[in-house]
Design an enzyme around this catalytic site. Structure first.
Site, PDB file in Angstrom:
ATOM      1  N   ASP A 163      -7.668 -20.755 -20.233  1.00 12.47           N
ATOM      2  CA  ASP A 163      -8.630 -21.514 -19.435  1.00 12.47           C
ATOM      3  C   ASP A 163      -8.428 -23.013 -19.656  1.00 12.47           C
ATOM      4  O   ASP A 163      -8.308 -23.473 -20.792  1.00 12.47           O
ATOM      5  CB  ASP A 163     -10.066 -21.158 -19.818  1.00 12.47           C
ATOM      6  CG  ASP A 163     -10.394 -19.694 -19.553  1.00 12.47           C
ATOM      7  OD1 ASP A 163      -9.755 -19.097 -18.668  1.00 12.47           O
ATOM      8  OD2 ASP A 163     -11.283 -19.161 -20.237  1.00 12.47           O
ATOM      9  N   ASP A 192      -4.746 -18.347 -16.615  1.00  7.81           N
ATOM     10  CA  ASP A 192      -5.994 -17.636 -16.347  1.00  7.81           C
ATOM     11  C   ASP A 192      -6.901 -18.529 -15.505  1.00  7.81           C
ATOM     12  O   ASP A 192      -6.480 -19.055 -14.491  1.00  7.81           O
ATOM     13  CB  ASP A 192      -6.648 -17.217 -17.656  1.00  7.81           C
ATOM     14  CG  ASP A 192      -7.726 -16.142 -17.465  1.00  7.81           C
ATOM     15  OD1 ASP A 192      -7.872 -15.650 -16.331  1.00  7.81           O
ATOM     16  OD2 ASP A 192      -8.405 -15.804 -18.426  1.00  7.81           O
ATOM     17  N   ASP A 196     -14.222 -21.550 -16.694  1.00  5.79           N
ATOM     18  CA  ASP A 196     -14.867 -20.264 -16.983  1.00  5.79           C
ATOM     19  C   ASP A 196     -16.113 -20.429 -17.854  1.00  5.79           C
ATOM     20  O   ASP A 196     -16.147 -21.265 -18.766  1.00  5.79           O
ATOM     21  CB  ASP A 196     -13.891 -19.333 -17.706  1.00  5.79           C
ATOM     22  CG  ASP A 196     -12.918 -18.657 -16.751  1.00  5.79           C
ATOM     23  OD1 ASP A 196     -12.857 -19.071 -15.581  1.00  5.79           O
ATOM     24  OD2 ASP A 196     -12.225 -17.716 -17.189  1.00  5.79           O
ATOM     25  N   ARG A 245     -11.747 -16.366  -7.024  1.00  2.70           N
ATOM     26  CA  ARG A 245     -12.701 -16.882  -8.014  1.00  2.70           C
ATOM     27  C   ARG A 245     -12.962 -18.373  -7.796  1.00  2.70           C
ATOM     28  O   ARG A 245     -12.634 -19.222  -8.626  1.00  2.70           O
ATOM     29  CB  ARG A 245     -12.216 -16.640  -9.442  1.00  2.70           C
ATOM     30  CG  ARG A 245     -11.998 -15.180  -9.759  1.00  2.70           C
ATOM     31  CD  ARG A 245     -11.686 -14.963 -11.232  1.00  2.70           C
ATOM     32  NE  ARG A 245     -11.458 -13.562 -11.539  1.00  2.70           N
ATOM     33  CZ  ARG A 245     -11.227 -13.083 -12.750  1.00  2.70           C
ATOM     34  NH1 ARG A 245     -11.186 -13.910 -13.788  1.00  2.70           N
ATOM     35  NH2 ARG A 245     -11.040 -11.785 -12.949  1.00  2.70           N
TER      36      ARG A 245
END
Length: 525
Positions: A163, A192, A196, A245
């Site tokens: 992240d 990734d 987040d 996302r």
């Protein structure tokens, strides 16, 4: 489901920001020179506000090790500090530093178990190259005017689980502003998420930032049952060349306004598992399935208004795939507790292009599609905790008593969730009517919630403790739908407040003599 690798093209301007570290010295400089914009917006302005290191010392750092040293050199883990960063932060210059006011690790910028910190890029710019920023068990954090790129979770070198910026484990009040977060591919290339949040992260704003060239923009909640996150605002950001996302919401409430979404390749805002998204005046362009519930049959909700859909395509509905289009309409009403000014969606691409990302001079919008310099940062006094922002109505302070409320305990038969719990305890124990069972946080502070499938009116609560290692010495009662504070107090007991219709109420423990045990969290009309 497979993911296509996003384009690896990066703007040439990014290379200009990658400046070599100048010296190995941390310099103390006057507070007035801290290049920090005016106050936090959105949900980061709630829950007492987000002020970062305002009122504290300002230092300069050119390496990751110096950032860690600045954190570890404070008098305590909550002593306010502003760290101005210039140069390239990488694995070679980011080492672990030890101290009583920090908890750091090599190869990642670790903001762990600390509070009241501002990290801001200055001068020629701050580039975190393959080094992620990890926020854990922390509060009141500002990250501003930085670029974080190519952080990997597999391959070499790895950092922060892949992240760019990741938050987890009881995080509160984070404002990320005027930053650039980017990768060079998807999961198969070792990357990734860019932004987040999980494991009880709340009151976060992402503003005037760029997220691009990644398989995953970001998530809120790590699984369909991990629903303790929420109260997130995204405004005036550019999401570009992202597979999915943008973001993925599992439970919680999020507000997206005046963002520019361009080239969302597979899906965009994915509201699921009971999440509520307020989606206003955004510009969606050259993208697919930009809003809906995707890859699950656990429904999410949205309220839409004023958005522009420019060359957006929509897939057919399926049992685990529910796009909001081709003619998106609201399926819920989502309210937010703060004031904000909308730019017209038609001018969002221009406004965002001129303001979003690192190195843009911290320009902001004034609501009339005209970028401008931010107002000066208000002078703040040093304080280990942020000063609460003014509320439209005063927050009632409740007095704990032993007299129980009258009527039916509405918690019986309701649902529950909360922050990290101690081993062997359960959220459900606070609503089972049994004083011999209990929930404990994983430490001295934490939160537990009671929730219902539809709005329920309550006007009092009673919190009953079981004998154990510690007792509650400070708490807040929160409206789980809006984040508003209903009442505060010291010892646990009974609190009354004006009748309020809500779907979730949260008992947040802010202080205790040890690990407390909440036997029952009773609610009454």
């Amino acid at each position: 489901m497979g993911r296509r690798s996003p384009s690896t093209r990066l703007q040439a301007a990014l290379a200009a920001l990658a400046v070599a570290a100048a010296t190995g010295v941390i310099l103390t400089i006057p507070e007035a020179s801290a290049a920090v914009a005016a106050g936090a917006t959105g949900y980061a302005s709630q829950n007492g506000g987000t002020t970062g290191g305002a009122g504290g010392q300002t230092v300069r750092a050119t390496t990751g090790t110096q950032i860690h040293a600045a954190l570890c050199g404070r008098a305590s883990s909550s002593t306010p500090i502003t760290i101005q960063v210039e140069g390239t932060i990488n694995h070679a210059n980011t080492a672990k530093v030890s101290g009583t006011s920090c908890n750091t690790a090599a190869g990642v910028i670790e903001l762990k178990q600390i509070s009241n910190v501002t990290l801001v890029g200055v001068g020629a710019g701050a580039v975190f190259d393959q080094v992620g920023i990890h926020i854990r068990e922390s509060s009141n954090i500002i990250i501003q005017n930085v670029t974080v790129k190519n952080v990997k979770k597999s391959g070499s070198p790895t950092s922060n689980g892949g992240d760019a910026i990741g938050m987890e484990s009881d995080v509160r009040n984070v404002w990320v502003d005027h930053s650039t977060l980017e990768a060079s591919g998807g999961e198969s290339e070792g990357f990734d998420g860019l932004f987040d949040m999980k494991d009880n992260t709340q009151y976060v704003t992402l503003s005037y930032s760029v997220l691009r060239n990644s398989g995953r923009g970001g998530l809120v909640g790590s699984s369909e049952t991990e629903l303790s996150n929420g109260f997130i605002t995204y405004h005036h950001n550019l999401y570009e060349n992202i597979d999915s996302r943008a973001p993925l919401l599992r439970g919680g409430t999020a507000h997206m306004y005046d963002n520019h979404y361009r080239q969302l390749n597979e899906s965009g805002i994915n509201s699921r598992a009971g999440a509520h998204a307020k989606v206003e005046n955004n510009y969606f362009e050259d993208s697919k399935d930009v809003l809906g519930t995707f890859y699950t049959d656990a429904a999410g909700y949205w309220q839409v208004a004023g958005n522009v859909f420019d060359n957006v395509t929509w897939s057919p509905k399926g049992t685990d795939y529910n796009p909001a289009g081709p003619n998106p309409t609201s399926n819920a009403t989502v309210s937010v507790p703060y004031a904000y000014t909308l730019d017209s969606a038609s001018c969002v691409p221009d406004v965002v292009a001129r303001t979003a990302g690192a190195g843009k001079g911290l320009l902001v919008s004034d609501g009339s599609c005209t970028p401008q310099s931010p107002s000066p940062t208000p002078t703040a006094t040093a304080s280990p905790t942020p000063t609460p922002t003014a509320s439209p109505t005063p927050t009632p302070t409740a007095t704990a008593t032993t007299a129980p409320p009258s009527g039916t305990n509405l918690s019986i038969g309701a649902g529950s969730d909360g922050s990290s719990k101690a081993d062997g305890t359960s959220y459900g124990n606070v609503r089972d009517g049994n004083l011999s069972t209990y929930w404990s946080p994983a430490g001295t502070t934490g939160s537990v919630s009671v929730k219902w499938g539809s709005p329920t009116t309550i006007s009092s609560v009673r919190v009953r403790e079981a004998a154990g290692a510690g007792t509650v010495t400070g708490w807040r009662l929160l409206n789980g739908d809006t984040g508003a504070v209903l009442a505060t107090g010291g010892a646990a007991g009974t609190a009354t407040f004006p009748a309020t219709a809500l779907s979730k109420v949260t008992f947040e423990i802010t202080g205790a003599t040890g690990t407390p045990r909440v036997a029952e969290f009773e609610t009454y009309a």
